[in-house]
Design a protein around this motif. Structure first.
Motif, PDB file in Angstrom:
ATOM      1  N   VAL A 192      11.210 -12.869  -7.023  1.00 46.74           N
ATOM      2  CA  VAL A 192      10.178 -11.835  -7.383  1.00 46.74           C
ATOM      3  C   VAL A 192      10.293 -11.586  -8.730  1.00 46.74           C
ATOM      4  CG1 VAL A 192      10.102  -9.345  -7.092  1.00 46.74           C
ATOM      5  CG2 VAL A 192      10.743 -10.668  -5.217  1.00 46.74           C
ATOM      6  N   ARG A 223       1.010 -11.128   0.303  1.00 49.73           N
ATOM      7  CA  ARG A 223       1.499 -11.203   1.609  1.00 49.73           C
ATOM      8  C   ARG A 223       2.298 -12.210   2.027  1.00 49.73           C
ATOM      9  NH1 ARG A 223      -3.564  -8.301   4.955  1.00 49.73           N
ATOM     10  NH2 ARG A 223      -3.361  -6.334   4.287  1.00 49.73           N
ATOM     11  N   ALA A 238       5.688 -12.203   0.313  1.00 48.83           N
ATOM     12  CA  ALA A 238       6.652 -11.285   1.086  1.00 48.83           C
ATOM     13  C   ALA A 238       7.220 -11.828   2.370  1.00 48.83           C
ATOM     14  CB  ALA A 238       5.823  -9.800   1.453  1.00 48.83           C
ATOM     15  N   TYR A 271       9.938 -14.409   1.397  1.00 42.56           N
ATOM     16  CA  TYR A 271      11.371 -13.795   0.950  1.00 42.56           C
ATOM     17  C   TYR A 271      12.070 -13.118   2.036  1.00 42.56           C
ATOM     18  CZ  TYR A 271       9.495 -14.155  -3.863  1.00 42.56           C
ATOM     19  OH  TYR A 271       8.861 -14.723  -4.839  1.00 42.56           O
ATOM     20  N   ARG A 272      10.953 -12.613   3.147  1.00 49.37           N
ATOM     21  CA  ARG A 272      11.614 -11.853   4.235  1.00 49.37           C
ATOM     22  C   ARG A 272      12.352 -13.163   5.343  1.00 49.37           C
ATOM     23  NH1 ARG A 272       7.788  -9.298   5.478  1.00 49.37           N
ATOM     24  NH2 ARG A 272       6.475 -10.713   7.062  1.00 49.37           N
ATOM     25  N   LEU A 326      15.596 -12.633  -2.789  1.00 47.50           N
ATOM     26  CA  LEU A 326      14.523 -11.953  -3.689  1.00 47.50           C
ATOM     27  C   LEU A 326      14.497 -12.313  -5.030  1.00 47.50           C
ATOM     28  CD1 LEU A 326      14.265  -8.040  -2.204  1.00 47.50           C
ATOM     29  CD2 LEU A 326      12.356 -10.088  -2.147  1.00 47.50           C
TER      30      LEU A 326
END
Length: 286
Positions: free
Chosen positions: A138, A245, A248, A251-252, A257
């Motif tokens: 991030v 998106r 995201a 990372y999820r 992160l």
């Protein structure tokens, strides 16, 4: 399509009239001595791109989607149609220099533990695109949005700016503008993640390869020119939102992160049995 092809090139198009002719023409000298197939997946172009493909490469497999399905889904269509041990996904805004694909293919032939390899990408100004990098965090993504003089030192490490990019090196990931994929490795890790519409499906693929013990390698002596359209940096639009998106989701899915340390520990654990098996094979062969 050639049932005995050594490799398959998969090109995704979307209103790509200005690029497709040069890209296809460059494939003629990309891999002398190898048999290749071409698959073009068109994501609903309205500018005559499919007609150019038909004229320039009548033997190519052309799939015409009615709508823009995104990068991962469309490329998966091509990968599912491929009938060769290696598939090369290629951005349409590229020109492959003579012999570049032959180098990728010969390297894969000689390196059975490599699942993905990528070439050096040259930008229009003849500088080298940072196409082999560390897995993005991030913080990296935030720094990229700052003025270059602020984030230059940080990104030099991420982009391996102090390394000679004409060499060969195992790396976290190579960008999806050109990736040579061993199909047996792809079958073992699964298709591109279609929940990522546009970026970072290339990072996700290489990360899953690494987590299954496959190597990802950058070959600086294989060269492809890349126009490198920065469509997500022009302005905040729907594609930019989809890109965010996708990040995201990355990372999820992989549970990180701000730091790569946990990823590297998991990769090291995954690589241990692979290295042990290679050692046994070498001993048996000697």
């Amino acid at each position: 399509m050639n049932e005995r092809a050594d490799y398959t090139v998969i090109i995704l198009t979307w209103n790509s009239r200005q690029h497709i002719a040069a890209c296809i023409e460059s494939l003629r000298e990309a891999a002398p001595g190898y048999r290749g197939d071409l698959i073009v997946i068109d994501n609903g172009s309205q500018d005559g791109t499919p007609q150019i493909v038909r004229e320039m490469a009548p033997a190519a497999r052309l799939v015409r989607n009615q709508v823009n399905r995104g990068v991962a889904a469309a490329r998966n269509q091509g990968l599912a149609l491929a009938r060769s041990p290696v598939s090369i996904i290629l951005d349409v805004d590229t020109v492959v220099l003579p012999g570049a694909f032959a180098r990728l293919l010969s390297f894969l032939d000689a390196s059975p533990s490599v699942g993905v390899c990528g070439p050096r990408l040259l930008l229009p100004d003849q500088t080298t695109q940072p196409s082999c990098q560390l897995f993005p965090t991030v913080i990296d993504k935030i720094v990229r949005q700052l003025p270059s003089w602020i984030g230059e030192r940080w990104l030099r490490e991420v982009e391996l700016a102090d390394w000679d990019h004409t060499g060969v090196r195992d790396i976290d990931y190579v960008v999806g503008a050109c990736q040579a994929i061993r199909m047996s490795a792809l079958y073992s890790v699964g298709w591109l993640d279609e929940r990522i519409f546009y970026g970072p499906e290339d990072v996700d693929l290489c990360l899953r390869m690494r987590l299954r013990g496959w190597r990802v390698t950058y070959l600086g002596d294989s060269v492809v020119r890349h126009e490198c359209q920065r469509v997500t940096r022009r302005r905040l639009n729907a594609l930019t939102v989809r890109h965010i998106r996708g990040l995201a989701h990355l990372y999820r899915t992989h549970g990180y992160l701000f730091s790569r340390d946990g990823l590297y520990r998991r990769i090291e654990q995954a690589s241990a049995p692979v290295l042990a098996a290679e050692s046994v094979r070498c001993e048996q062969a000697s």
